[in-house]
Design a protein around this motif. Structure first.
Motif, mmCIF file in Angstrom:
data_model
loop_
_atom_site.group_PDB
_atom_site.id
_atom_site.type_symbol
_atom_site.label_atom_id
_atom_site.label_comp_id
_atom_site.label_asym_id
_atom_site.label_seq_id
_atom_site.Cartn_x
_atom_site.Cartn_y
_atom_site.Cartn_z
ATOM 1 N N ARG A 63 -43.129 -58.437 -13.187
ATOM 2 C CA ARG A 63 -42.542 -57.945 -11.935
ATOM 3 C C ARG A 63 -42.822 -58.917 -10.785
ATOM 4 N NH1 ARG A 63 -44.578 -53.399 -14.019
ATOM 5 N NH2 ARG A 63 -46.405 -53.399 -12.664
ATOM 6 N N TYR A 64 -44.035 -59.415 -10.727
ATOM 7 C CA TYR A 64 -44.425 -60.341 -9.673
ATOM 8 C C TYR A 64 -43.575 -61.606 -9.751
ATOM 9 C CZ TYR A 64 -47.540 -63.052 -6.650
ATOM 10 O OH TYR A 64 -48.057 -63.816 -5.631
ATOM 11 N N ARG A 121 -39.439 -65.013 -7.570
ATOM 12 C CA ARG A 121 -38.277 -65.872 -7.829
ATOM 13 C C ARG A 121 -37.095 -65.453 -6.979
ATOM 14 N NH1 ARG A 121 -39.810 -66.316 -13.627
ATOM 15 N NH2 ARG A 121 -38.997 -64.234 -13.938
ATOM 16 N N GLU A 122 -36.769 -64.172 -7.028
ATOM 17 C CA GLU A 122 -35.542 -63.688 -6.402
ATOM 18 C C GLU A 122 -35.676 -63.404 -4.911
ATOM 19 O OE1 GLU A 122 -32.709 -63.984 -7.962
ATOM 20 O OE2 GLU A 122 -33.921 -64.717 -9.625
ATOM 21 N N LEU A 123 -36.802 -62.898 -4.475
ATOM 22 C CA LEU A 123 -36.949 -62.517 -3.068
ATOM 23 C C LEU A 123 -37.518 -63.633 -2.196
ATOM 24 C CD1 LEU A 123 -38.296 -58.885 -3.559
ATOM 25 C CD2 LEU A 123 -35.939 -59.631 -3.169
ATOM 26 N N GLY A 145 -40.718 -71.287 -7.031
ATOM 27 C CA GLY A 145 -40.577 -71.974 -8.299
ATOM 28 C C GLY A 145 -41.706 -71.590 -9.239
ATOM 29 N N PRO A 146 -41.602 -72.024 -10.481
ATOM 30 C CA PRO A 146 -42.570 -71.593 -11.496
ATOM 31 C C PRO A 146 -44.010 -72.036 -11.235
ATOM 32 C CG PRO A 146 -41.096 -73.271 -12.374
ATOM 33 C CD PRO A 146 -40.557 -72.865 -11.043
ATOM 34 N N GLU A 147 -44.208 -73.200 -10.645
ATOM 35 C CA GLU A 147 -45.588 -73.651 -10.435
ATOM 36 C C GLU A 147 -46.301 -72.822 -9.375
ATOM 37 O OE1 GLU A 147 -47.051 -75.542 -12.641
ATOM 38 O OE2 GLU A 147 -45.076 -75.479 -13.566
ATOM 39 N N ALA A 169 -30.334 -73.634 -9.640
ATOM 40 C CA ALA A 169 -29.437 -72.805 -8.828
ATOM 41 C C ALA A 169 -30.207 -72.100 -7.714
ATOM 42 C CB ALA A 169 -28.733 -71.780 -9.716
ATOM 43 N N ARG A 170 -31.393 -71.585 -8.033
ATOM 44 C CA ARG A 170 -32.196 -70.885 -7.034
ATOM 45 C C ARG A 170 -32.670 -71.849 -5.943
ATOM 46 N NH1 ARG A 170 -35.047 -68.755 -10.553
ATOM 47 N NH2 ARG A 170 -36.915 -70.028 -10.397
#
Length: 161
Positions: free
Chosen positions: A63-64, A69-71, A75-77, A107-108
């Motif tokens: 969830r986190y 990512r979306e809000l 990035g992943p790091e 894209a993000r």
């Protein structure tokens, strides 16, 4: 009186903490320790809550990661570092990040640059955009690619106007 007197039992304290905000096992352990709960009691309470599903680091991590990512456009790091700092195991972090492929990240990142309205017509603007993406946790190579993609999209929009 030696030690600190607790007004509630450890289980009640833990439930109160979880009702206030979702926490990882590590965060809940630290929270209970700050309130004078002994290590053995903390371990028992956390095991009981994990068994009942009231606390679940794997679900928390997923969830986190999705929210950040979306809000927040992370990035992943940056997500990896934040979850690790919250005491989430590497296994749960890796699972939470596993569905985020390079195309989705690109894209993000490009969307984030567009939403921020960063001007990419100069070296300084491109550098600013690149720094933003790296701070947000994108790999440098992907950040470069996102800046180039956002720049192409901006040029295409100007040509269409």
């Amino acid at each position: 009186m030696a030690g600190r007197r607790r007004e509630q039992d450890p289980y009640e304290l833990a439930l109160r903490a979880l009702n206030y905000k979702e926490r990882t096992e590590s965060e809940l352990d630290a929270w209970l320790a700050e309130r004078g709960v002994e290590e053995a009691e903390r371990a028992d309470v956390i095991a009981l809550l994990a068994e009942s599903g009231a606390i679940d680091d794997a679900s928390f991590a997923q969830r986190y990661a999705d929210d950040k990512r979306e809000l927040a456009g992370w990035g992943p790091e940056r997500i990896r570092g934040s979850l690790a700092a919250r005491g989430v195991s590497r296994e749960h972090v890796d699972a939470a990040l596993s569905g985020d492929d390079a195309d989705s990240q690109l894209a993000r990142a490009a969307r984030l640059l567009h939403e921020r309205g960063i001007g990419l017509g100069s070296d300084a603007g491109r550098e600013r955009a690149l720094r933003l993406l790296v701070r947000r946790g994108y790999a440098l190579e992907l950040a470069y690619e996102a800046v180039r993609a956002a720049e192409r999209a901006a040029q295409g929009g100007r040509e269409a106007a």
